[in-house]
Design a protein around this motif. Structure first.
Motif, PDB file in Angstrom:
ATOM      1  N   ALA A 414      59.419  45.714  61.420  1.00  0.00           N
ATOM      2  CA  ALA A 414      57.970  45.523  61.442  1.00  0.00           C
ATOM      3  C   ALA A 414      57.408  45.737  62.844  1.00  0.00           C
ATOM      4  CB  ALA A 414      57.617  44.128  60.926  1.00  0.00           C
ATOM      5  N   MET A 415      58.157  45.314  63.862  1.00  0.00           N
ATOM      6  CA  MET A 415      57.687  45.496  65.239  1.00  0.00           C
ATOM      7  C   MET A 415      57.622  46.974  65.611  1.00  0.00           C
ATOM      8  SD  MET A 415      59.513  42.409  67.362  1.00  0.00           S
ATOM      9  CE  MET A 415      58.862  43.053  68.906  1.00  0.00           C
ATOM     10  N   VAL A 416      58.622  47.742  65.167  1.00  0.00           N
ATOM     11  CA  VAL A 416      58.621  49.183  65.462  1.00  0.00           C
ATOM     12  C   VAL A 416      57.400  49.844  64.836  1.00  0.00           C
ATOM     13  CG1 VAL A 416      59.821  51.363  65.054  1.00  0.00           C
ATOM     14  CG2 VAL A 416      61.107  49.343  65.742  1.00  0.00           C
ATOM     15  N   ASN A 417      57.174  49.564  63.559  1.00  0.00           N
ATOM     16  CA  ASN A 417      56.013  50.158  62.891  1.00  0.00           C
ATOM     17  C   ASN A 417      54.710  49.600  63.436  1.00  0.00           C
ATOM     18  OD1 ASN A 417      58.048  50.274  60.085  1.00  0.00           O
ATOM     19  ND2 ASN A 417      56.994  52.095  60.807  1.00  0.00           N
ATOM     20  N   GLY A 418      54.698  48.334  63.852  1.00  0.00           N
ATOM     21  CA  GLY A 418      53.489  47.742  64.422  1.00  0.00           C
ATOM     22  C   GLY A 418      53.099  48.404  65.729  1.00  0.00           C
ATOM     23  N   VAL A 419      54.090  48.625  66.592  1.00  0.00           N
ATOM     24  CA  VAL A 419      53.816  49.309  67.859  1.00  0.00           C
ATOM     25  C   VAL A 419      53.318  50.732  67.589  1.00  0.00           C
ATOM     26  CG1 VAL A 419      54.861  50.218  69.969  1.00  0.00           C
ATOM     27  CG2 VAL A 419      55.453  47.926  69.177  1.00  0.00           C
ATOM     28  N   GLY A 420      53.947  51.389  66.607  1.00  0.00           N
ATOM     29  CA  GLY A 420      53.499  52.736  66.252  1.00  0.00           C
ATOM     30  C   GLY A 420      52.072  52.754  65.742  1.00  0.00           C
ATOM     31  N   ALA A 421      51.719  51.744  64.926  1.00  0.00           N
ATOM     32  CA  ALA A 421      50.357  51.670  64.384  1.00  0.00           C
ATOM     33  C   ALA A 421      49.331  51.457  65.492  1.00  0.00           C
ATOM     34  CB  ALA A 421      50.263  50.539  63.353  1.00  0.00           C
ATOM     35  N   VAL A 422      49.648  50.568  66.434  1.00  0.00           N
ATOM     36  CA  VAL A 422      48.716  50.297  67.541  1.00  0.00           C
ATOM     37  C   VAL A 422      48.546  51.544  68.407  1.00  0.00           C
ATOM     38  CG1 VAL A 422      48.375  48.965  69.652  1.00  0.00           C
ATOM     39  CG2 VAL A 422      49.164  47.821  67.570  1.00  0.00           C
ATOM     40  N   ALA A 423      49.676  52.201  68.728  1.00  0.00           N
ATOM     41  CA  ALA A 423      49.619  53.371  69.605  1.00  0.00           C
ATOM     42  C   ALA A 423      48.829  54.509  68.956  1.00  0.00           C
ATOM     43  CB  ALA A 423      51.038  53.840  69.934  1.00  0.00           C
ATOM     44  N   THR A 424      49.113  54.791  67.685  1.00  0.00           N
ATOM     45  CA  THR A 424      48.391  55.881  67.027  1.00  0.00           C
ATOM     46  C   THR A 424      46.941  55.498  66.752  1.00  0.00           C
ATOM     47  OG1 THR A 424      49.237  55.109  64.883  1.00  0.00           O
ATOM     48  CG2 THR A 424      50.452  56.878  65.976  1.00  0.00           C
TER      49      THR A 424
END
Length: 625
Positions: A414-424
């Motif tokens: 979830a953290m990996v996808n969360g960081v990706g969501a914030v960055a994009t």
């Protein structure tokens, strides 16, 4: 049929679908060509905005590309997880719909559909620009070349996934190979010359004085333009089911190869531009040369390798539209399965493809190319918004997915996808703001309009389902033959066929004949007694009623329609069957020799009729002569 087989291949049976699946080697060619070829126009899109800074602007390209590569890595790790979680295809629409709801799902769908259309348009136009760089005399034919390449791509993709993979593998790997050679040779020459190599063919000189000051706003705009280099990364997760077993392993390996190669190309091009002092030139200027053309000239000179490289760039960039040909039909199918697009997108064609999705993609891409005259710089501002919106919604949906399932290591996932969501998500805002005035507003307007259209389609299907649902058993009361109405112009074999069929299904038949001043002396009543009434009377059968419809203004269809609708109003709870005799010719051009009243009458009856009016076609097939 032989021509279709030659162009598109022989039809495939459903049982042959497994043979159409691919491995990671072909996967890079099919799904990676979009992302990899974006190295041809992503850095250039950023360098165009640095033109006002002159030579000083080249110092910005390296950190901007580094930031884009960091973002690329975040998206890469996020999509690796998506592929594992959705082995049957985890496109942004599927992930957003299942985890965030239909609203965000439609937002992702609209964004992706627009992005795929722009992918086709931008890829083809960028490929043609590469051709124009090598052969400037071709510049006046830019739009025609774009549409020609679009046609060729369509024919190739209509042959199926396996044939498309074989066609695109060589151009993809040749493109990557030639650029890697240019980058390696350029860096080697730079190292041997102490960081100051001499260009074999000098690029156009850059201004030594800046006409614009460096600002945070300019840097953000450069970053936003450069982010077009990330388009196509999501293609693998959308098309997971195209891979053979082990599906997830092959898909993830393909994604890894694509991202690693793209990162090398982006950073290598940025380094060479800085070392060799190469900047962008306006694409509509008479002496236009693409950045890759200048780089290849500077490193390899004006020899055979230059033309091979530019040919590879032209081919790869033009063929970069291919992932859209694969993923747009799959996306349209998924949306149609939820009743937000016409159900025709669910159908598969002769080569196991969702062909109607390809048709829609090609038509919309052609419109975009025509409107923007095939100029890449005019299309780039519309680009990237859709893909980053889809990135963000997909990664946000994956966060919800991990929280909902709470399997082993779900917090890390979830953290990996969360960081990706914030960055994009942040990148999306930057791209939207930076490119809004230049054309991004068009995409921002099209997305809600497309969502509205899909909502209207969904509302229609809900109404159809509600009105046609029938939980009750079959009703067997009040069953009686329908009243038959047959419009006849003259006695012929066609009308005899219609009348014989009518006599077999109902004893109540009304034959209507339109009488006007132009038809005087040609009334069907001349033949009625001899051809119809007498044989029926002799056989002891009921004779149909013959009704003349007067038409003072020589209209034919209107009196028939009025008669049918009047009967429907006066005969309550009675079905009325209208039999329409029609001549069917063998060749399309023969239709031009006959009036189309039968087709128009059927259309009017379908549009103006109701549940109690039935339309039955009675065809008479003209024999070959």
């Amino acid at each position: 049929m032989q021509i279709l087989d030659l162009l598109f291949g022989k039809p495939l049976a459903s049982s042959e679908e497994r043979a159409e699946q691919i491995g990671s080697t072909a996967g890079v060619g099919i799904f990676g060509i979009d992302a990899l070829s974006s190295a041809a126009y992503g850095p250039e899109a950023a360098l165009v905005l640095l033109i006002p800074l002159g030579v000083g602007g080249l110092h910005l390209i390296l950190p901007v590309m580094a930031a884009i590569i960091i973002l690329l890595m975040l998206v890469y790790f996020s999509y690796r997880q998506t592929i594992e979680a959705y082995p049957h295809g985890g496109g942004s629409y599927t992930v957003a719909t299942e985890n965030l709801g239909h609203g965000p799902g439609l937002l992702a769908a609209a964004a992706l559909m627009i992005d795929y259309v722009l992918t086709v348009a931008v890829s083809i136009s960028a490929g043609v620009e590469a051709l124009v760089s090598a052969v400037p005399a071709m510049q006046p034919y830019t739009l025609g070349l774009c549409l020609g390449i679009l046609l060729v791509l369509t024919i190739i993709n209509m042959r199926g996934v396996r044939d498309a993979g074989a066609a695109f593998m060589v151009p993809t790997y040749l493109f990557v190979f030639t650029l890697l050679v240019v980058i390696a040779a350029g860096l080697a020459r730079a190292a041997m010359s102490g960081g100051h190599p001499h260009a074999l063919v000098a690029p156009p000189p850059l201004p030594t004085t800046a006409t614009e000051a460096i600002s945070l706003w300019l840097v953000l705009k450069v970053f936003a333009s450069g982010c077009t280099a990330m388009t196509g990364v999501e293609a693998v997760s959308n098309g997971v089911m195209a891979f053979r077993d082990p599906t997830v392993k092959n898909a993830r390996r393909t994604l890894t190869i694509i991202v690693v190669l793209l990162a090398i190309l982006l950073i290598g091009i940025a380094l060479l531009c800085r070392i060799y002092h190469i900047g962008a030139t306006p694409s509509d200027s008479p002496g236009y040369q693409s950045v890759l053309s200048q780089l290849t000239f500077a490193v390899m000179g004006r020899g055979w390798f230059y033309y091979i490289t530019m040919g590879a760039v032209l081919t790869a960039v033009s063929l970069a539209a291919n992932p859209a040909y694969q993923d747009f039909p799959r996306l349209a199918k998924a949306i149609a399965a939820h009743n937000y697009l016409p159900h025709v997108f669910l159908l598969r064609g002769r080569r196991l493809l969702h062909s109607h999705g390809i048709y829609a993609l090609v038509v919309m891409s052609a419109i975009i190319l025509i409107v923007f005259r095939g100029i890449t710089d005019r299309l780039i501002p519309l680009y990237a918004i859709g893909v980053f919106l889809a990135f963000t919604l997909s990664q946000a949906g994956m966060v919800v997915h991990w929280r909902r399932h709470r399997g082993s290591g779900w917090v890390r996932h979830a953290m990996v996808n969360g960081v990706g969501a914030v960055a994009t998500g942040i990148t999306l805002l930057i791209v939207l703001v930076a490119k809004f005035v230049e054309g991004a507003w068009v995409t921002a307007l099209l997305i809600p309009l497309l969502i509205l259209a899909m909502a209207m389609v969904h509302r229609h299907y809900l109404r159809v389902t509600r009105e046609t649902a029938n939980p009750a058993p079959l009703r067997v009361e009040n069953l009686r033959p329908p009243l038959i109405i047959i419009p006849l112009d003259r006695w012929s074999r066609i009308t005899e066929k219609a009348l014989r069929f009518a006599l077999s299904i109902s004893p109540e038949i009304i034959v209507v004949h339109v009488v006007s001043a132009d038809s005087a002396g040609r009334s069907i009543r001349d033949d009625w007694e001899k051809r119809v009434a007498a044989p029926l009377r002799e056989a002891g059968m009921k004779i149909p009623e013959l009704v003349d419809l007067n038409s003072p203004y020589r209209f034919v269809l209107a009196p028939v329609m009025d008669f049918v609708l009047e009967k429907e109003r006066t005969l309550e709870n009675r079905q009325i069957a209208v039999l329409v005799p029609e001549l069917v010719v063998r060749h399309w051009w023969e239709n031009l020799l006959h009036n189309q009243r039968a087709n128009v009458l059927k259309l009017l009856l379908l549009l103006k009729g109701n549940q109690r009016i039935l339309v039955i076609n009675i065809p008479w097939y003209l024999q070959r002569g």
